[in-house]
Design an enzyme around this catalytic site. Sequence first.
Site, mmCIF file in Angstrom:
data_model
loop_
_atom_site.group_PDB
_atom_site.id
_atom_site.type_symbol
_atom_site.label_atom_id
_atom_site.label_comp_id
_atom_site.label_asym_id
_atom_site.label_seq_id
_atom_site.Cartn_x
_atom_site.Cartn_y
_atom_site.Cartn_z
ATOM 1 N N TRP A 106 0.820 -1.213 0.000
ATOM 2 C CA TRP A 106 0.000 0.000 0.000
ATOM 3 C C TRP A 106 0.848 1.255 0.000
ATOM 4 C CZ3 TRP A 106 -4.376 -0.655 -2.057
ATOM 5 C CH2 TRP A 106 -4.982 -1.912 -1.964
ATOM 6 N N ASP A 176 -1.516 6.687 6.347
ATOM 7 C CA ASP A 176 -2.581 5.824 5.835
ATOM 8 C C ASP A 176 -2.832 4.768 6.910
ATOM 9 O OD1 ASP A 176 -4.175 3.916 4.685
ATOM 10 O OD2 ASP A 176 -2.851 3.482 2.987
ATOM 11 N N LYS A 200 -12.649 -1.742 6.754
ATOM 12 C CA LYS A 200 -11.978 -2.795 7.536
ATOM 13 C C LYS A 200 -12.415 -2.713 8.995
ATOM 14 C CE LYS A 200 -8.537 -2.094 4.147
ATOM 15 N NZ LYS A 200 -8.721 -3.289 3.336
#
Length: 366
Positions: A106, A176, A200
């Site tokens: 990511w 993030d 999530k």
Amino acid sequence: MATATARVFNFAAGPAVLPLPVLEEAQRDLVSMPGVGMSILEMSHRGKFFEGVLQQTEADIRTLAGVPDDYKVLFLPGGASLQFSMVPLNFLPRDGSADYIVTGAWSQKAVKEAKKVGGVKIAYTGEAANFNQVPAQGDLKLDPAAAFVSFTSNETIHGVEFKYVPQTGNVPLVCDTSSDMFSRPLDVSKHTLIYAGAQKNIGPAGVVVVIVKDEWLKKRVDDPKLPTMLNYAIHAENTSMYNTPPCFAIYIMGLVMKWLLSIGGLPGIHAINERKAARLYAEIDRTGYYKGHAQKDCRSLMNVTFRLPSEELEAKFAKEAKAAGLDGLKGHRSVGGMRASLYNAFPEAGVDALVQFMQEFESKNG
Ligand code: PMP
């Protein structure tokens, strides 16, 4: 109709399991919200009811994470992936550079988008060891002139998680936190901008939470060509209502925030998350049959990645686990093996069931 007993243990990495009381409340009120007489899916985002949902969700986030008054809380569309572009488009001068800490897939994607906007310096990369660790503070090569430093607090695919917040001096820190947002206490004041896709730990897909310091919003890059929808300041000025926000996702997220507050807030959920992860890692370490991907000091509490002795056994494990009601355990192809995502709403009984399954599998196939 689906009932609690018909639910499998859902280990998926996201979208992921939601708290059962949240699903039940949403189901109960789906057709007609009490006192309103229509579904949350049908009502105007400019109406009183939805306005209340938005304000209460923001207030609950502020309480939960102790968000300082000089930070805005925004609810944006576009997924966490759009933040990979919005952050540099708003804060990276086209002739400047930003530092990126690369700890997995990511953060690599964030770098790719930032490079389209301006200069990027890699402050650290764990690629050589297939991203099985995060750096120590002393490993970071930080540029004091960087526009910001970006890092990923938890790498969802590789299963490595920072146990500290990097210190960057006067350089703004961007995080993030898509896969560990609100899974543990969070010191917002050490960051300048935090973002997370909700799907999530904190809600369904469709909404991203951004927490950003007011002062930084004022220092945005002056780019008259920046599309309105990519401009944080416009969203902040319009309290996330410049256009139609993802109403249903925000509503569900609001219910998740209430649920988190009801179980002791971030310290409460952190204790549960630590217990779940410790139980699973203990099983991984018990005999050496299973091998964890991440180094021990940076093992993720959220995404537990592990291998079996062969790919054949891994395929068998995933298949038999699914048949036993343990769903979504197959790991991402870049790491291989298994990944058990143990987000906030994942029940402790599911970890017990997985541990038992692992022991039985090992004794049959070891
Ligand atoms: N960052 C991290 C850490 C993620 O895990 C993900 C999604 N798995 C993303 C960003 C991208 O999120 P989205 O799919 O919402 O764009």
